[in-house]
Design an enzyme around this catalytic site. Structure first.
Site, PDB file in Angstrom:
ATOM      1  N   HIS A 209       0.828  -1.199   0.000  1.00  0.00           N
ATOM      2  CA  HIS A 209       0.000   0.000   0.000  1.00  0.00           C
ATOM      3  C   HIS A 209       0.871   1.260   0.000  1.00  0.00           C
ATOM      4  O   HIS A 209       1.997   1.249   0.507  1.00  0.00           O
ATOM      5  CB  HIS A 209      -0.930   0.000   1.215  1.00  0.00           C
ATOM      6  CG  HIS A 209      -2.162  -0.831   1.014  1.00  0.00           C
ATOM      7  ND1 HIS A 209      -3.249  -0.777   1.847  1.00  0.00           N
ATOM      8  CD2 HIS A 209      -2.468  -1.731   0.035  1.00  0.00           C
ATOM      9  CE1 HIS A 209      -4.186  -1.608   1.403  1.00  0.00           C
ATOM     10  NE2 HIS A 209      -3.736  -2.201   0.317  1.00  0.00           N
TER      11      HIS A 209
ATOM     12  N   GLU B 173       0.889   3.960   1.658  1.00  0.00           N
ATOM     13  CA  GLU B 173       1.342   4.524   2.931  1.00  0.00           C
ATOM     14  C   GLU B 173       2.613   3.847   3.417  1.00  0.00           C
ATOM     15  O   GLU B 173       3.459   4.491   4.041  1.00  0.00           O
ATOM     16  CB  GLU B 173       0.266   4.372   4.012  1.00  0.00           C
ATOM     17  CG  GLU B 173      -1.009   5.137   3.721  1.00  0.00           C
ATOM     18  CD  GLU B 173      -1.986   4.327   2.884  1.00  0.00           C
ATOM     19  OE1 GLU B 173      -1.529   3.468   2.088  1.00  0.00           O
ATOM     20  OE2 GLU B 173      -3.196   4.552   3.019  1.00  0.00           O
TER      21      GLU B 173
ATOM     22  N   CYS C  17      -6.199   2.299   4.899  1.00  0.00           N
ATOM     23  CA  CYS C  17      -6.907   1.120   5.404  1.00  0.00           C
ATOM     24  C   CYS C  17      -6.506   0.916   6.866  1.00  0.00           C
ATOM     25  O   CYS C  17      -5.566   1.547   7.352  1.00  0.00           O
ATOM     26  CB  CYS C  17      -6.558  -0.099   4.554  1.00  0.00           C
ATOM     27  SG  CYS C  17      -4.920  -0.798   4.913  1.00  0.00           S
TER      28      CYS C  17
ATOM     29  N   CYS D 252      -2.716   0.096   7.438  1.00  0.00           N
ATOM     30  CA  CYS D 252      -1.837   1.243   7.189  1.00  0.00           C
ATOM     31  C   CYS D 252      -2.010   2.289   8.280  1.00  0.00           C
ATOM     32  O   CYS D 252      -1.031   2.914   8.711  1.00  0.00           O
ATOM     33  CB  CYS D 252      -2.132   1.847   5.826  1.00  0.00           C
ATOM     34  SG  CYS D 252      -1.580   0.815   4.456  1.00  0.00           S
TER      35      CYS D 252
END
Length: 198
Positions: free
Chosen positions: A68, A70, A99, A102
């Site tokens: 992801h 992040e 999410c 993260c």
DNA sequence: ATTTTCAAT
């Protein structure tokens, strides 16, 4: 000899990539994250352009290669080795909100990084995974400023992270109902952060 | 029809 300003080598996002990924009208299966860093000195903030850039998540059919946005950003921040004796404000403009996993990682980072203030502006709320509300609340509780992007942030990103080729003055084209959608999302986010049910 | 959700049929 004149030492003029160094030419900006920083890559910019192309216009269509920005519009495709940040628009409320799309739900792309990828996430872009634009970021910038300021040094805080007293009442002033000094932009640190060397830490201004954007990235996107790593997508792959191999699940172990996915990452992801992040987490890529957290790795990048770690690599900067920002001076812990100074104070910084880091601002992220992200096309999907973090999410739960993260959010947890960001919370851990914030606990260990008292020299960093984090602001996160999200274009859309990512609600695929259960617990996303708690994640956003945890981020907020850890001191991050969590907000939806408004017209102002979209326009700012358009001016600061997007490549306009010849036409430097090209104005942000916006899209249908941007302001209304942004306000709706902001209200939803406010409800989430106050732990209210819709 | 208020749901294209940080890859999977």
């Amino acid at each position: 000899m004149e030492a003029g300003p160094a030419p900006e080598a920083r890559p910019l996002m192309d216009e269509q990539t920005f519009l495709d990924n940040f628009s409320h009208l799309n739900c792309p299966r990828k996430t872009y994250l634009c970021y910038e860093v300021e040094l805080l000195v007293g009442e002033n903030s000094i932009p640190l352009d060397e830490y201004k850039d954007f990235l996107h998540n790593e997508s792959s059919y191999k699940i172990w290669e996915r990452c992801h946005a992040e987490l890529i950003f957290l790795e990048r921040m770690a690599s900067w080795n920002l001076d812990t004796e100074l104070r910084y404000r880091v601002t992220c403009f992200i096309s999907w909100s973090p999410c739960p996993d993260c959010a947890d990682e960001l919370v851990k980072f914030l606990r260990e990084s008292r020299h960093v203030n984090l602001r996160i502006f999200a274009a859309r709320i990512y609600e695929r995974f259960p617990g996303y509300e708690e994640g956003l609340r945890a981020l907020n509780a850890a001191g991050a400023e969590v907000a939806m992007m408004t017209f102002q942030e979209f326009e700012y990103c358009w001016k600061n992270f997007v490549d306009h080729q010849q036409d430097e003055d090209e104005s942000f084209p916006s899209w249908d109902n941007l302001v209304v959608r942004s306000e709706e999302l902001s209200q939803r986010l406010a409800g989430i952060l106050q732990n209210q049910e819709d």
